[in-house]
Write a protein that holds these residues in place. Structure first.
Motif, PDB file in Angstrom:
ATOM      1  N   TYR A 235     -46.857  37.962 -59.690  1.00 13.00           N
ATOM      2  CA  TYR A 235     -47.480  36.703 -60.083  1.00 13.00           C
ATOM      3  C   TYR A 235     -48.418  36.126 -59.020  1.00 13.00           C
ATOM      4  CZ  TYR A 235     -48.578  32.470 -62.404  1.00 13.00           C
ATOM      5  OH  TYR A 235     -49.287  31.460 -62.987  1.00 13.00           O
ATOM      6  N   PHE A 236     -49.542  36.776 -58.911  1.00 13.87           N
ATOM      7  CA  PHE A 236     -50.535  36.393 -57.923  1.00 13.87           C
ATOM      8  C   PHE A 236     -51.061  34.978 -58.125  1.00 13.87           C
ATOM      9  CE2 PHE A 236     -50.406  40.612 -56.635  1.00 13.87           C
ATOM     10  CZ  PHE A 236     -51.125  40.734 -55.481  1.00 13.87           C
ATOM     11  N   GLY A 237     -51.188  34.575 -59.399  1.00 19.55           N
ATOM     12  CA  GLY A 237     -51.804  33.288 -59.701  1.00 19.55           C
ATOM     13  C   GLY A 237     -51.084  32.124 -59.056  1.00 19.55           C
ATOM     14  N   ARG A 238     -49.801  32.331 -58.721  1.00 24.98           N
ATOM     15  CA  ARG A 238     -49.035  31.301 -58.050  1.00 24.98           C
ATOM     16  C   ARG A 238     -49.801  30.770 -56.845  1.00 24.98           C
ATOM     17  NH1 ARG A 238     -44.412  33.259 -54.628  1.00 24.98           N
ATOM     18  NH2 ARG A 238     -45.408  35.137 -55.350  1.00 24.98           N
ATOM     19  N   HIS A 239     -50.467  31.644 -56.139  1.00 22.70           N
ATOM     20  CA  HIS A 239     -51.169  31.152 -54.958  1.00 22.70           C
ATOM     21  C   HIS A 239     -52.676  31.232 -54.998  1.00 22.70           C
ATOM     22  CE1 HIS A 239     -47.162  31.819 -52.974  1.00 22.70           C
ATOM     23  NE2 HIS A 239     -47.374  30.539 -52.999  1.00 22.70           N
ATOM     24  N   SER A 240     -53.217  32.208 -55.706  1.00 24.89           N
ATOM     25  CA  SER A 240     -54.646  32.362 -55.488  1.00 24.89           C
ATOM     26  C   SER A 240     -55.368  33.114 -56.584  1.00 24.89           C
ATOM     27  CB  SER A 240     -54.859  33.069 -54.159  1.00 24.89           C
ATOM     28  OG  SER A 240     -56.067  33.727 -54.149  1.00 24.89           O
ATOM     29  N   THR A 241     -56.389  32.473 -57.084  1.00 27.81           N
ATOM     30  CA  THR A 241     -57.307  33.093 -58.028  1.00 27.81           C
ATOM     31  C   THR A 241     -58.130  34.179 -57.346  1.00 27.81           C
ATOM     32  OG1 THR A 241     -57.547  31.313 -59.610  1.00 27.81           O
ATOM     33  CG2 THR A 241     -59.498  32.601 -59.171  1.00 27.81           C
ATOM     34  N   ASP A 242     -58.516  33.925 -56.100  1.00 23.11           N
ATOM     35  CA  ASP A 242     -59.377  34.867 -55.406  1.00 23.11           C
ATOM     36  C   ASP A 242     -58.718  36.223 -55.284  1.00 23.11           C
ATOM     37  OD1 ASP A 242     -60.787  32.585 -55.128  1.00 23.11           O
ATOM     38  OD2 ASP A 242     -60.195  32.245 -53.055  1.00 23.11           O
ATOM     39  N   ARG A 243     -57.410  36.195 -55.012  1.00 22.21           N
ATOM     40  CA  ARG A 243     -56.698  37.450 -54.837  1.00 22.21           C
ATOM     41  C   ARG A 243     -56.634  38.223 -56.147  1.00 22.21           C
ATOM     42  NH1 ARG A 243     -51.798  35.485 -51.643  1.00 22.21           N
ATOM     43  NH2 ARG A 243     -53.059  35.189 -49.788  1.00 22.21           N
ATOM     44  N   GLU A 244     -56.419  37.508 -57.250  1.00 24.03           N
ATOM     45  CA  GLU A 244     -56.374  38.172 -58.555  1.00 24.03           C
ATOM     46  C   GLU A 244     -57.712  38.825 -58.878  1.00 24.03           C
ATOM     47  OE1 GLU A 244     -53.221  35.373 -61.015  1.00 24.03           O
ATOM     48  OE2 GLU A 244     -55.362  35.022 -61.222  1.00 24.03           O
ATOM     49  N   VAL A 245     -58.785  38.049 -58.685  1.00 19.91           N
ATOM     50  CA  VAL A 245     -60.115  38.574 -59.007  1.00 19.91           C
ATOM     51  C   VAL A 245     -60.435  39.761 -58.104  1.00 19.91           C
ATOM     52  CG1 VAL A 245     -62.559  38.014 -59.137  1.00 19.91           C
ATOM     53  CG2 VAL A 245     -60.879  36.319 -59.798  1.00 19.91           C
ATOM     54  N   ALA A 246     -60.137  39.622 -56.811  1.00 17.86           N
ATOM     55  CA  ALA A 246     -60.425  40.700 -55.864  1.00 17.86           C
ATOM     56  C   ALA A 246     -59.657  41.959 -56.245  1.00 17.86           C
ATOM     57  CB  ALA A 246     -60.065  40.265 -54.447  1.00 17.86           C
TER      58      ALA A 246
END
Lengths: 530, 530
Positions: A235-246
């Motif tokens: 669940y990456f979205g918990r902390h960061s959109t940038d990480r998900e997109v990257a």
């Protein structure tokens, strides 16, 4: 911080990058201004600007050079092509694509093969009569392979997914599938002469094709599923959109490079990776990641497309190639005309027969490909672009044979075919579609290149896919005619079982619509799964 | 389509790109898993993974090479640095930045100069005593210039704009401004010896600095205003988000490359371009373009940062540099320790005196920089990173002098300083901030690197700026104490007149909040300007 002693080569690359970026900006602005035109599209604008800049350069350097950047295959295949194909997979209407899957495979595999034979044999028969210097059988086979592949990038520019979804999926899908054909074909050409053609060789060819097709799609699907699983699990979205997109961007690129590394069809791989990511991963990320990925991928693809056409336009005038030709302009025009004619004939030779075959399997007249549609499919796939140029360079300039007049003429003829097909055929595609398929105009008069991006941002995100899914659910579950349709249309049956499998096994593991813990995006969305 | 004969060099680049992309993915996933840790940050994770991979490579190639990609200045300065600095400008809290503008200029211009003199003279005095081979005065001056510049990229990794906005704007702003100092300093070093230092030289130095500062910021502001004007005038959003995003991205990059081409400070240029774009252009585009640019720029910056640290880690173990050092490990350790000590001393020598000076001009105790904050500013700016490495390579490997033991030791010492400062100083920054500035913890225990992206996407878009603007309007217009504050705080007065000028002349031409024809994003937004 950057008080670097700039070396001359570094300064030169600064200059050329600066100029190139400025030209890209100019293409976007001018393309925007010309958008209302019935004829133009962004690629022709970029091509024209490239040609003009090349001309100015040629003039200012007094005929020494027309190029700002040297055409490099690595730049093209490693950096520019992946975002375009990935984005096409990411934004493709999946239902339309899979419904026509058999026809697409027929066109991509058998069609490319027919076109290859006609162009190769025709070139062998006709060009040999013109004395243009030494070319061996391998060169004729290569020119057939180079000119038989549809350029997916050009197709994207002239066909609009929202207006003519059937034709888009057929022509673009064919362009993706025939990448696998090309890889197999090229390997076969490299071994030609070592074996004579018999049934075993033909069977081996098809076995190779299916092996390559299956491994490439499997790799793409695996990369997509891996991204879906890891983003859902951690669940990456918990902390960061940038990480998900990257992560989505890097994993998609990784799938392309892995396919390239394993000598698979990287285009097929990254296309299927895009499809899987839009089906699973995209629904596991946050709302802002969805908006960002949708538009960032489209933007990267858009810039890469303009880059390619600008590049091709600028490279076309490069003086070195044309010096040989200027001695015998008649021969060059002859070869170019022969090749153009063969491209037209080669495509006609498979589009009409294979459409007829495809129509035999369809029972409902709505699903059959009408004659007007067949003409459009034939025409829209005629364009040859940067891919053909890159391959022609590769074939006819390797091992230092640039100086041979035969090779020089083949390169300039390929460039002529590319320029003529992209500009003349490209300019006439919009009017032709208007003429042959007037019903496609119901969506409005403006043929915008990015169909969904002008609407308010939530709508396109949910629009396309939801429409099709709601439609399918309706057909299979609630509409009174569903059982009859299920029996009469095998592709719908496949789709029905796929959905059952997807709901039961895939979505619980890999996420997707309705299995996410983020906020519901709209009331429709929630209602749809309640 | 890609049946290209892959050349060996091309195949090698496919392998290294594949591996590098896979490592980037690993860094993101592991960085995410380690996020809760009090000590780690993404850069240290990437550095560690780079070091490990380098070690594995060294082992498998039996000590021949540790690198997947060769460290290239061009890759670093032309492709990786621009997105990081642009994004920092795009996301910076503008009010905080401009309120502390004088202090930032003081630190960036005078501070870097003080640090340069201390490191250069200290190195000249101390390292000369260790016999490490031939180094001339220019080399000592260069090492001073290389090690006196704060690495903005490292700063971004350890300071959080939302938690400690004052310190972030001071340290990061200093890192941006001292780029101009470095350019001027380096030009001065190249001409050293031709003139002896007198008042004229010093005055010319400052004149050059201000000329460079003004032209660089003007270029950046012009690029930003141009993008705002053209997007507002032609109203791109009417048809396409992709075009808006592409144009913003390309114009920002164009400003960087133009500055590089004109020998200006490209970092300053692209930073101010980011500031202007976030103030005007960002408000002229569609809602989906806003979400996309915000996150796409942050993602590009994020990937570039990880790329740089991975790269530095992998390059650090490269065996070639260390062969000279292995003969005299004592000397190398000595030089590295001296340089580390000088970096510590050089920074202390300007942070505390200049903070004292800055405090003299502030009347309210809230605006003064407390001692604890001074210590944090000193510590947080100590890290030296990829910029220092790139410059050290440039200085000590040029014109084929790699083989000199003196140059080899300077390079390995710089790498040691980079590794030690990034890991040891970097690891200790979070705990130090926690210890010295406990009040900064009010925003929650989790020190996330991308402060705003975990919230729902509309909030961060409007949050930061709106807060500050509402605050300013409140202070200047409605609060009873506004007149007194206006008189007592000159920076507020400047800000007040800037807002009047902005509202009267700039915003009608270039757009910005409240001058757009797109849908209002939230009721607050509408209310704010009604």
């Amino acid at each position: 911080m950057d008080f670097v002693v700039v070396s001359p080569s570094e300064h030169a690359s600064v200059v050329s990058i600066t100029l190139f970026v400025a030209l890209l900006c100019a293409c976007i602005v001018i393309g925007h201004l010309l958008e209302e035109s019935r004829w133009m599209n962004e690629s022709i604008t970029a091509l024209a600007i490239g040609l003009c800049t090349g001309g100015v350069f040629l003039f200012t350097t007094k005929g020494r050079s027309s190029r700002v950047l040297v055409f490099s295959e690595e730049l093209f295949f490693i950096y520019l092509l992946p975002p375009i194909i990935f984005n096409a997979g990411f934004q493709v209407k999946k239902k339309q694509f899979f419904r026509n899957f058999m026809t697409i495979m027929l066109f991509g595999a058998i069609g490319t093969l027919i076109s290859f034979f006609i162009i190769s044999l025709g070139a062998l028969g006709l060009i040999r009569r013109i004395d243009i210097g030494l070319l061996d059988i391998g060169d004729y086979l290569a020119i057939g392979a180079i000119l038989s592949a549809t350029d997916s990038v050009c197709t994207l520019q002239v066909l609009n997914q929202d207006e003519i979804p059937l034709l888009y999926s057929l022509v673009f899908g064919e362009g993706v599938v025939n990448d696998a054909t090309s890889v197999v074909l090229f390997n076969a050409i490299q071994n030609y002469g070592q074996e004579h053609i018999d049934v075993v060789v033909v069977l081996r060819f098809f076995a190779n094709f299916f092996y390559l097709f299956l491994t490439s799609t499997a790799l793409g699907a695996f990369a997509g599923l891996f991204s879906a699983y890891i983003i859902k699990k951690l669940y990456f979205g918990r902390h960061s959109t940038d990480r998900e997109v990257a992560l989505m961007m890097l994993l998609a690129y990784l799938s392309y490079m892995l396919a390239e590394f394993l000598n698979l069809s990287s285009i097929l791989t990254v296309f299927f990776c895009g499809i899987v990511m839009s089906h699973y991963t995209w629904h596991n990320v946050t709302e802002s990641s969805r908006v960002t990925t949708k538009h960032a991928f489209a933007t990267l693809s858009f810039v890469a497309e303009i880059f390619i056409f600008l590049y091709v336009g600028m490279d076309a005038l490069d003086i070195e190639k044309w010096t040989f030709v200027s001695n015998s302009p008649g021969k060059s025009i002859g070869v170019s005309s022969i090749l153009l004619g063969l491209v037209l004939a080669g495509r006609a030779a498979f589009v009409f027969p294979l459409s007829f075959l495809s129509n035999l399997t369809k029972k409902s007249p709505d699903e059959k490909i009408s004659f007007n549609q067949q003409v459009t499919i034939w025409w829209a796939g005629l364009m040859r672009g940067a891919v053909s140029m890159a391959l022609a360079y590769n074939q006819f300039t390797r091992s230092g044979h640039t100086q041979l007049p035969g090779n020089a003429i083949m390169i300039t003829s390929t460039i002529t075919v590319v320029l003529v097909s992209t500009t003349i055929f490209g300019l006439m595609t919009k009017p032709l579609i208007r003429l042959l398929l007037p019903s496609s105009q119901k969506h409005g008069d403006c043929l915008s290149l990015e169909p969904s991006s002008s609407k308010f941002f939530l709508q396109p995100l949910l629009g396309n896919e939801q429409d099709s899914e709601v439609e399918v659910r309706g057909q299979n579950i609630t509409r009174p005619t569903s059982l009859r349709m299920l029996l009469s249309k095998p592709s719908h049956t496949v789709h029905y079982y796929w959905r059952k499998f997807d709901d039961a096994f895939m979505r619980p593991v890999f996420g997707g619509r309705g299995f996410v813990s983020v906020l519901p995006t709209s009331p429709t969305d929630q209602h749809d799964h309640s």
